[in-house]
Motif scaffolding. Structure first.
Motif, PDB file in Angstrom:
ATOM      1  N   UNK A 271      13.964   1.570 110.517  1.00 15.43           N
ATOM      2  CA  UNK A 271      14.869   1.934 109.416  1.00 15.43           C
ATOM      3  C   UNK A 271      15.598   0.699 108.904  1.00 15.43           C
ATOM      4  N   UNK A 272      16.049  -0.149 109.813  1.00 17.02           N
ATOM      5  CA  UNK A 272      16.753  -1.375 109.426  1.00 17.02           C
ATOM      6  C   UNK A 272      15.874  -2.273 108.555  1.00 17.02           C
ATOM      7  N   UNK A 273      14.567  -2.310 108.844  1.00 17.12           N
ATOM      8  CA  UNK A 273      13.645  -3.109 108.025  1.00 17.12           C
ATOM      9  C   UNK A 273      13.633  -2.593 106.593  1.00 17.12           C
ATOM     10  N   UNK A 274      13.553  -1.283 106.419  1.00 15.19           N
ATOM     11  CA  UNK A 274      13.537  -0.709 105.056  1.00 15.19           C
ATOM     12  C   UNK A 274      14.868  -0.944 104.351  1.00 15.19           C
ATOM     13  N   UNK A 275      15.947  -1.029 105.142  1.00 16.79           N
ATOM     14  CA  UNK A 275      17.275  -1.299 104.574  1.00 16.79           C
ATOM     15  C   UNK A 275      17.465  -2.783 104.210  1.00 16.79           C
ATOM     16  N   UNK A 303      29.519   1.177 110.977  1.00 18.98           N
ATOM     17  CA  UNK A 303      29.137   2.099 109.900  1.00 18.98           C
ATOM     18  C   UNK A 303      27.687   2.508 110.130  1.00 18.98           C
ATOM     19  N   UNK A 304      27.396   3.783 109.896  1.00 17.80           N
ATOM     20  CA  UNK A 304      26.034   4.291 110.047  1.00 17.80           C
ATOM     21  C   UNK A 304      25.669   5.128 108.818  1.00 17.80           C
ATOM     22  N   UNK A 305      24.472   4.881 108.291  1.00 17.68           N
ATOM     23  CA  UNK A 305      23.939   5.691 107.190  1.00 17.68           C
ATOM     24  C   UNK A 305      22.894   6.638 107.771  1.00 17.68           C
ATOM     25  N   UNK A 306      23.054   7.942 107.529  1.00 15.52           N
ATOM     26  CA  UNK A 306      22.040   8.913 107.962  1.00 15.52           C
ATOM     27  C   UNK A 306      21.234   9.372 106.746  1.00 15.52           C
ATOM     28  N   UNK A 307      19.984   9.731 107.008  1.00 13.18           N
ATOM     29  CA  UNK A 307      19.149  10.244 105.923  1.00 13.18           C
ATOM     30  C   UNK A 307      18.652   9.183 104.973  1.00 13.18           C
ATOM     31  N   UNK A 308      18.508   7.943 105.454  1.00 10.24           N
ATOM     32  CA  UNK A 308      17.932   6.899 104.602  1.00 10.24           C
ATOM     33  C   UNK A 308      16.477   7.270 104.312  1.00 10.24           C
ATOM     34  N   UNK A 309      15.964   6.927 103.110  1.00 10.29           N
ATOM     35  CA  UNK A 309      14.589   7.295 102.765  1.00 10.29           C
ATOM     36  C   UNK A 309      13.590   6.934 103.865  1.00 10.29           C
ATOM     37  N   UNK A 310      12.789   7.929 104.245  1.00  8.49           N
ATOM     38  CA  UNK A 310      11.782   7.716 105.282  1.00  8.49           C
ATOM     39  C   UNK A 310      12.281   7.920 106.689  1.00  8.49           C
ATOM     40  N   UNK A 311      13.578   8.235 106.866  1.00  8.35           N
ATOM     41  CA  UNK A 311      14.101   8.443 108.217  1.00  8.35           C
ATOM     42  C   UNK A 311      13.564   9.759 108.779  1.00  8.35           C
ATOM     43  N   UNK A 312      12.638   9.652 109.717  1.00  2.44           N
ATOM     44  CA  UNK A 312      12.050  10.829 110.343  1.00  2.44           C
ATOM     45  C   UNK A 312      12.963  11.348 111.450  1.00  2.44           C
ATOM     46  N   UNK A 314      12.138  11.407 114.532  1.00  5.23           N
ATOM     47  CA  UNK A 314      12.008  10.434 115.623  1.00  5.23           C
ATOM     48  C   UNK A 314      12.906   9.226 115.385  1.00  5.23           C
ATOM     49  N   UNK A 315      12.960   8.739 114.144  1.00  4.76           N
ATOM     50  CA  UNK A 315      13.816   7.588 113.839  1.00  4.76           C
ATOM     51  C   UNK A 315      15.282   7.941 114.031  1.00  4.76           C
ATOM     52  N   UNK A 316      15.667   9.135 113.601  1.00  6.32           N
ATOM     53  CA  UNK A 316      17.063   9.542 113.790  1.00  6.32           C
ATOM     54  C   UNK A 316      17.385   9.670 115.277  1.00  6.32           C
ATOM     55  N   UNK A 317      16.470  10.255 116.050  1.00  8.25           N
ATOM     56  CA  UNK A 317      16.702  10.395 117.491  1.00  8.25           C
ATOM     57  C   UNK A 317      16.815   9.030 118.170  1.00  8.25           C
ATOM     58  N   UNK A 318      16.035   8.058 117.697  1.00  7.25           N
ATOM     59  CA  UNK A 318      16.138   6.693 118.209  1.00  7.25           C
ATOM     60  C   UNK A 318      17.524   6.127 117.912  1.00  7.25           C
TER      61      UNK A 318
END
Length: 432
Positions: A271-275, A303-312, A314-318
């Motif tokens: 997710x950080x890569x896409x950000x 600060x945390x962003x939830x629901x970033x595009x493509x966040x599955x 599994x990514x959220x659980x990580x």
């Protein structure tokens, strides 16, 4: 005898905006205006807008419309970040008389006075990307009760894929060390015990000083030498600045507060890569270890962003497991906000609003649990508190690591003083 003209301000968003609002207010005072509350009758209303999220945009529009309900004949000014990037949207609001960008804040009194004499709606929003030098806004500091906010830097060159701020604020521009020191000495003489060092991206401080090897730590070392100053608190810092050398030098400054707000945004490297955040979660973990090794009682917030595009899922659980492991003292949770003009806005797999809401609630619960567990460690211990204000039976203040403390007393002579108190009770949001 001419009646004194009145001006009212509404400042939205970050401490930088609040600092600049205070500087603009001082310019109006120097020209004979009286500053009144935003819900009072005024001749001029100025909304210093924010554009960090869609919610901030909406709040900016709401406050702009509200002003003319109080005085339909007032001059209504939109300035700041939303005005900088979305002047065409603001032109659709008929109540607005004047739209100015971030470059123009320093000249606001002349712009407003010229507009009043000429009338007619207009906008003065220059291209902030061409601004290469830091602009001093005056001599008045934005103060929050017993602490002063000191702006040391403007602009950002990071271009995270979800963020409009580089377009609203332009390239990095650092304030001269001597000007920062002069301002802090002034507020210390006025009785301020604590300063908050802020900017749009303070980790980049000094990078625009050509031919000089100066960074944020050099500035902090100079601030630490100021006689009479007791606390230096850092605003949000990017984790990439927190090297071994940075932490080693920071730990030798006796006035630095052991509260560090590290901007993470996601606990998943993919997710950080896409950000476009330019670090991995393991690199971030190393940063927290460095800080905790030198500052054992450090409160780490993020600060945390939830629901970033493509966040599955599994990514959220990580992300969830990473945040649980790091055990931040407090987390500010934001649901991803689609910003027109950013790369993320056109990314595939945009996340449904209900999923964002569920993920947000889960992380808020984790943050509250972490905060309570952290606070419980202080029961029976002495803490050093800078008391700021009275709240009913209690005096309220903050420790160096930014924990709220409420101390039951009928005495007011502790306000704006640092004192030690023993903690008898811990709640989720404070010590008592």
């Amino acid at each position: 005898m001419n009646e004194v003209k009145k001006v009212a301000f509404c400042s939205l968003g970050c401490k930088v905006n609040q600092y600049e609002t205070n500087a603009m207010a001082q310019k109006f005072i120097e020209h004979g205006y009286e500053v009144v509350e935003f819900d009072e009758y005024a001749d001029v209303y100025i909304v210093n807008t924010c554009t960090v999220t869609n919610v901030a945009d909406r709040k900016s529009r709401q406050m702009l419309r509200r002003a003319k309900e109080i005085n339909k004949d007032a001059t209504l000014v939109a300035c700041g970040c939303y005005a900088q990037v979305a002047k065409d949207e603001l032109k659709k609001i008929p109540e607005i008389d004047l739209i100015i960008g971030n470059n123009e804040k320093n000249d606001i009194i002349q712009i407003v006075e010229n507009h009043i004499s000429q009338k007619g709606a207009e906008d003065l929003v220059s291209d902030v990307m061409y601004k290469l030098d830091y602009v001093e806004l005056g001599t008045t500091t934005y103060t929050e009760k017993t602490r002063a906010v000191i702006k040391v830097q403007d602009g950002c060159d990071r271009f995270c894929s979800y963020c409009l701020i580089p377009y609203a604020r332009g390239h990095i521009r650092s304030r001269k060390i001597e000007n920062v020191i002069e301002e802090i000495k002034k507020v210390v003489e006025e009785g301020i015990n604590e300063v908050v060092i802020t900017g749009i991206h303070i980790a980049s401080y000094g990078r625009d000083f050509k031919g000089k090897n100066i960074g944020l730590i050099d500035l902090l070392e100079e601030i630490n030498k100021i006689q009479g100053l007791h606390r230096i608190r850092l605003g949000s810092i990017e984790p990439t600045i927190v090297t071994d050398e940075f932490v080693e030098r920071l730990s030798k400054l006796d006035k630095i507060c052991d509260h560090f707000h590290l901007s993470l945004q996601s606990g998943c490297t993919e997710t950080l890569k896409r950000m476009n955040r330019r670090y991995t979660t393991e690199e971030f973990r190393d940063v927290t270890k460095r800080l905790r090794a030198k500052f054992p009682n450090a409160a780490l917030t993020t600060d945390i962003i939830v629901g970033f595009p493509g966040e599955t899922d599994d990514e959220f659980n990580t992300t969830y497991e990473f945040l649980k492991d790091i055990a931040f003292y407090k987390m500010h949770i934001f649901k991803y906000s689609q910003r027109k003009g950013t790369k993320a806005a056109v990314m595939p797999n945009q996340v449904d609003g209900k999923i964002k809401e569920e993920r947000s609630k889960k992380l808020i619960e984790l943050s509250n649990e972490n905060e309570y567990n952290y606070n419980k460690k202080y029961i029976g211990k002495q803490v050093e508190v800078l008391f700021e204000e009275r709240e009913g039976e209690y005096l309220k203040g903050h420790t160096t690591n930014y924990i709220v403390v409420k101390h039951k007393t009928d005495k007011n002579d502790l306000i704006n003083k640092i004192a030690k108190v023993t903690v008898s009770e811990a709640k989720q949001d404070c010590l008592m």
